[in-house]
Design an enzyme around this catalytic site. Structure first.
Site, PDB file in Angstrom:
ATOM      1  N   HIS A 201       0.604  -1.140   0.247  1.00 23.15           N
ATOM      2  CA  HIS A 201      -0.092  -0.203   0.072  1.00 23.15           C
ATOM      3  C   HIS A 201       0.394   1.334  -0.002  1.00 23.15           C
ATOM      4  O   HIS A 201       0.844   2.712  -0.322  1.00 23.15           O
ATOM      5  CB  HIS A 201      -1.333  -0.110   0.741  1.00 23.15           C
ATOM      6  CG  HIS A 201      -2.316  -0.616   0.970  1.00 23.15           C
ATOM      7  ND1 HIS A 201      -3.022  -0.208  -0.344  1.00 23.15           N
ATOM      8  CD2 HIS A 201      -2.912  -1.769   1.445  1.00 23.15           C
ATOM      9  CE1 HIS A 201      -4.019  -1.244  -0.706  1.00 23.15           C
ATOM     10  NE2 HIS A 201      -3.995  -2.477   0.577  1.00 23.15           N
ATOM     11  N   ARG A 308      10.335  -9.276 -18.446  1.00 27.11           N
ATOM     12  CA  ARG A 308      11.109 -10.246 -17.645  1.00 27.11           C
ATOM     13  C   ARG A 308      10.348 -11.447 -17.198  1.00 27.11           C
ATOM     14  O   ARG A 308      10.210 -10.906 -15.995  1.00 27.11           O
ATOM     15  CB  ARG A 308      12.222  -8.826 -17.064  1.00 27.11           C
ATOM     16  CG  ARG A 308      12.890  -8.430 -17.770  1.00 27.11           C
ATOM     17  CD  ARG A 308      13.884  -7.820 -16.895  1.00 27.11           C
ATOM     18  NE  ARG A 308      15.091  -7.614 -17.649  1.00 27.11           N
ATOM     19  CZ  ARG A 308      15.589  -6.767 -18.167  1.00 27.11           C
ATOM     20  NH1 ARG A 308      14.205  -5.425 -17.998  1.00 27.11           N
ATOM     21  NH2 ARG A 308      16.507  -6.073 -18.372  1.00 27.11           N
ATOM     22  N   ARG A 344       9.233 -12.929 -22.318  1.00 30.64           N
ATOM     23  CA  ARG A 344      10.781 -13.384 -22.439  1.00 30.64           C
ATOM     24  C   ARG A 344      10.535 -15.126 -21.507  1.00 30.64           C
ATOM     25  O   ARG A 344      10.528 -14.437 -20.410  1.00 30.64           O
ATOM     26  CB  ARG A 344      11.736 -12.872 -22.408  1.00 30.64           C
ATOM     27  CG  ARG A 344      13.146 -13.156 -21.818  1.00 30.64           C
ATOM     28  CD  ARG A 344      14.734 -12.496 -21.919  1.00 30.64           C
ATOM     29  NE  ARG A 344      14.962 -12.034 -19.911  1.00 30.64           N
ATOM     30  CZ  ARG A 344      15.539 -10.831 -19.846  1.00 30.64           C
ATOM     31  NH1 ARG A 344      16.347 -10.440 -20.679  1.00 30.64           N
ATOM     32  NH2 ARG A 344      15.301 -11.220 -18.502  1.00 30.64           N
ATOM     33  N   GLU A 443      22.250 -11.155 -27.501  1.00 31.57           N
ATOM     34  CA  GLU A 443      23.356 -11.810 -26.624  1.00 31.57           C
ATOM     35  C   GLU A 443      24.516 -12.367 -26.465  1.00 31.57           C
ATOM     36  O   GLU A 443      25.203 -11.675 -25.109  1.00 31.57           O
ATOM     37  CB  GLU A 443      22.566 -10.675 -25.317  1.00 31.57           C
ATOM     38  CG  GLU A 443      21.964 -12.683 -25.046  1.00 31.57           C
ATOM     39  CD  GLU A 443      20.518 -11.966 -24.019  1.00 31.57           C
ATOM     40  OE1 GLU A 443      20.165 -11.210 -22.861  1.00 31.57           O
ATOM     41  OE2 GLU A 443      19.573 -13.355 -23.774  1.00 31.57           O
ATOM     42  N   ASN A 466      22.317  -5.105 -22.551  1.00 31.65           N
ATOM     43  CA  ASN A 466      23.177  -5.371 -21.522  1.00 31.65           C
ATOM     44  C   ASN A 466      24.300  -6.213 -21.699  1.00 31.65           C
ATOM     45  O   ASN A 466      25.348  -6.279 -20.650  1.00 31.65           O
ATOM     46  CB  ASN A 466      21.852  -5.480 -20.321  1.00 31.65           C
ATOM     47  CG  ASN A 466      21.180  -4.436 -20.839  1.00 31.65           C
ATOM     48  OD1 ASN A 466      21.559  -3.801 -21.715  1.00 31.65           O
ATOM     49  ND2 ASN A 466      19.733  -4.958 -19.740  1.00 31.65           N
ATOM     50  N   ASP A 467      23.784  -7.930 -22.115  1.00 35.21           N
ATOM     51  CA  ASP A 467      24.541  -9.335 -21.821  1.00 35.21           C
ATOM     52  C   ASP A 467      25.058  -8.880 -23.042  1.00 35.21           C
ATOM     53  O   ASP A 467      26.088  -9.577 -23.136  1.00 35.21           O
ATOM     54  CB  ASP A 467      23.794 -10.011 -22.112  1.00 35.21           C
ATOM     55  CG  ASP A 467      23.492 -10.651 -20.166  1.00 35.21           C
ATOM     56  OD1 ASP A 467      24.412 -10.650 -19.728  1.00 35.21           O
ATOM     57  OD2 ASP A 467      21.787 -10.739 -20.737  1.00 35.21           O
ATOM     58  N   ARG A 477      29.194  -7.354 -15.530  1.00 39.07           N
ATOM     59  CA  ARG A 477      28.007  -5.767 -16.369  1.00 39.07           C
ATOM     60  C   ARG A 477      27.505  -5.919 -14.378  1.00 39.07           C
ATOM     61  O   ARG A 477      26.646  -4.589 -14.511  1.00 39.07           O
ATOM     62  CB  ARG A 477      27.068  -6.764 -16.577  1.00 39.07           C
ATOM     63  CG  ARG A 477      26.398  -7.566 -16.507  1.00 39.07           C
ATOM     64  CD  ARG A 477      24.906  -7.879 -16.729  1.00 39.07           C
ATOM     65  NE  ARG A 477      23.666  -7.159 -16.872  1.00 39.07           N
ATOM     66  CZ  ARG A 477      22.198  -7.685 -17.151  1.00 39.07           C
ATOM     67  NH1 ARG A 477      22.583  -8.190 -18.423  1.00 39.07           N
ATOM     68  NH2 ARG A 477      21.152  -7.059 -16.809  1.00 39.07           N
ATOM     69  N   CYS A 514      16.226  -4.601 -26.843  1.00 35.74           N
ATOM     70  CA  CYS A 514      15.484  -3.688 -25.476  1.00 35.74           C
ATOM     71  C   CYS A 514      16.575  -4.483 -24.545  1.00 35.74           C
ATOM     72  O   CYS A 514      15.890  -4.224 -23.173  1.00 35.74           O
ATOM     73  CB  CYS A 514      15.293  -5.395 -25.277  1.00 35.74           C
ATOM     74  SG  CYS A 514      15.453  -7.031 -25.060  1.00 35.74           S
TER      75      CYS A 514
END
Ligand code: PEP
Ligand code: MG
Length: 594
Positions: A201, A308, A344, A443, A466-467, A477, A514
């Site tokens: 909440h 994800r 994914r 990736e 990213n990868d 990373r 992405c």
């Protein structure tokens, strides 16, 4: 390492879950909500009557307090939040809570506080088995109600939370809705709590009041005593205790930028993501939680380019069931239609772990038995997810995206499992979209190098930059010591992307990005030049990228790329593109000096 001394806390950065975006800088007020632990105490049969009476009186007193809070917040005009108090008032009447506690007092001859705590545990357990995440998390409401009754049983005075100074940041172990709305919200500019998740909440109220908040910080109350300067970055999910002057300055700049973004850029949300020469780039959103659907729509995303799913597996004691998966995917499909949702499949491992899945401790977890490798090995876990996606595919437009594919053999193994999942559904007569698109993430360098082979067997590609950067440049990373080497504009990365885009288009399949890189408007023109079909990013980044697109042409992007491909280092490219963008958009980009 924990330390209670202020000097050691200077500039302390804590990471949590950013549940309400924005940046604020203010003074901390620590709300103590220490839970008193009770121990079982035997009562005599004669004491039972007075224990039950004490319990009923504590309930009445608690109800009276809530009623009072409700009236006060209605007076203040926060009508939309009074429903939470109604829920709490109703919970005070909950039969299970009352009857079971009284039964324990009478039959087990234990003190009221203990009986109430045990009853709370029983109710909480029942809540844990509820499939709906939102309902499951409502057990927090019962806990808050019980805590109020316990406080009244022991006669402890509630902490006064109304006399707050201007620009207060409330720090607490946890905040009940009643706590939250009792605060003088005109003076509260941020929240930071040890506990909580996206649907707690505090998060809901903070978002609807547009107060930046970070929850799930685990131990912020150990670092804050009250009176410290605190920065809340609700967008990044970070809190900085006692920041240095330089950090405050940097955040003031970000705050400025953020406010500008909000005001100025929101108008781009509803406009097309199209260049002046008519090239349309599909801008989609990356999400981790269903809660983000409203911002996907608000910021004008044309679908979800990356959901994800590993977040479905995290922070819980058991694996999600096929039905749980199904309900989430169905909701996404329905709410995002007519746009598509790219789901994914489980990408666990590396920096993402779930406590109930036993991944072996490995020397190099980023390169270990993770993601698709784990799914191929644990076929049944994987198939449950695939069946759920297939079942939900009839409710909208879903796509399946496979992480960490290193070559076509893995892809073929997945296809066999996917066929099995389809066959199982067919046997049961369950409907699904037989043509559901299947894509792979690019990736891992080996996937980029063999993209021509992969392209023949999939419907689309999505770059996980990213990868791809991590594996191409051999830069961990999550290791801050080598972060200076993490260069998205490295020629190796740009060449990889270009090569794969050309191959994808030759094979007539779509290709997007992405990874985080997609969200940086500094790169938008480069992506245009590279010929990408789509970009998927945090929804909030979409308006800025749209702005760049709408004020540019694809030809400009192609021309820039030709220049960039001549550079030998990421630094040269960065200097060049920064200058270009600062010239074109002086209000949005700062030129850097060599
Ligand atoms: C990526 O690797 O770029 C990506 C989008 O996935 P994740 O960050 O979840 O690994
Ligand atoms: Mg990845």
């Amino acid at each position: 390492m924990k330390s209670s001394t202020l000097a050691a806390n200077e500039g302390k950065v804590l990471k949590g879950i950013g549940v309400s975006p924005g940046i604020v800088i203010g003074k901390a007020v620590l709300l103590e909500r220490q839970r008193t632990r009770f121990i079982p105490r035997r009562v005599t049969t004669r004491q039972v009557i007075s224990e039950v009476k004490k319990f009923k009186e504590a309930i009445e007193k608690s109800k009276g307090e809530l009623q009072e809070v409700k009236e006060r917040i209605l007076e203040k005009g926060f009508t939309q939040h009074s429903y939470i108090l109604d829920v709490h008032l109703r919970l005070m009447e909950d039969r299970m809570l009352r009857d079971e506690t009284i039964r324990m007092i009478k039959e087990d001859l234990v003190n009221t506080e203990w009986a109430l705590e045990v009853t709370l545990d029983k109710i909480s357990e029942a809540f844990d088995s509820i499939e709906d995440e939102y309902l499951r998390e409502r057990k927090e409401d019962i806990r808050h109600v019980v805590e109020r009754i316990l406080r009244n049983l022991t006669g402890r005075e509630p902490q006064k939370v109304e006399d707050l100074e201007e620009d207060t940041i409330v720090v607490a172990h946890d905040l009940s809705p009643a706590d939250t709305i009792q605060l003088n919200l005109k003076r509260v500019i941020g929240f930071a709590t040890d506990m909580g998740g996206r649907t707690s909440h505090t998060a809901i109220v903070a978002r609807s009041l547009e107060i930046p908040a970070v929850v799930g910080l685990e131990d912020i109350t150990a670092y804050v005593g009250g009176g410290e300067t605190i920065i809340i970055d609700g967008t990044q999910g970070a809190v900085i205790v006692e920041p240095s002057r330089a950090t405050i300055k940097a955040y003031q700049l970000r705050q400025h930028h953020y406010r500008y973004l909000e005001r100025e850029l929101l108008k781009y949300s509803s406009l097309k993501a199209e260049t002046q020469d008519g090239y349309h780039l599909t801008l989609e959103a990356n999400i981790e939680l269903l809660d983000e659907i409203p911002s996907v729509i608000q910021y004008g995303a044309e679908g979800i380019g990356l959901y994800r799913t590993e977040y479905l597996y995290l922070s819980r004691k058991t694996l999600p069931t096929e039905d749980e998966h199904f309900h989430v995917y169905k909701k996404l499909a329905e709410e995002i239609a007519p746009y598509s949702v790219t789901i994914r499949t489980l990408d666990l491992g590396g920096d993402k772990f779930a406590s109930h899945i036993d991944l072996a401790e490995e020397m190099n977890p980023a390169m270990g038995l993770r993601a698709i490798r784990f799914c191929i090995k644990e076929k049944e876990i994987f198939k449950a997810q695939l069946r759920a996606i297939l079942r939900a595919s009839t409710y909208g437009n879903l796509k399946i995206l496979l992480p960490m594919i290193s070559g076509v053999e893995e892809l073929r193994q997945v296809k066999v499992i996917l066929e099995e999942a389809k066959e199982e559904l067919r046997t049961k007569g369950v409907a699904f979209d037989p043509e559901i698109p299947l894509g792979v993430m690019i990736e891992i360098p080996s996937a980029a190098i063999t993209a021509d082979i992969l392209a023949r067997e999939v419907d689309f590609f999505s770059f996980g930059t990213n990868d791809l950067i991590q594996y191409s440049l051999a830069i961990d990373r999550v290791n801050e010591h080598v972060s200076y080497l993490y260069e998205p504009l490295h020629p190796a990365i740009l060449r990889s992307i270009k090569g794969v885009v050309d191959i994808a288009h030759e094979a007539e399949i779509e290709v997007g990005i992405c990874g985080e890189m997609a969200a940086d408007p500094l790169y938008t023109l480069i992506f245009l030049g590279l010929g990408l079909d789509g970009l998927s990013m945090n929804a909030i980044a979409i308006p800025q990228v749209k702005k760049v697109l709408r004020r540019s042409t694809r030809t400009e992007g192609e021309r820039l790329l030709q220049e960039i491909l001549k550079f030998s280092t990421a630094k040269e490219t960065e200097l060049f593109i920064r200058k270009e963008m600062a010239d074109r958009f002086p209000e949005d980009f700062i030129q850097c000096v060599a």
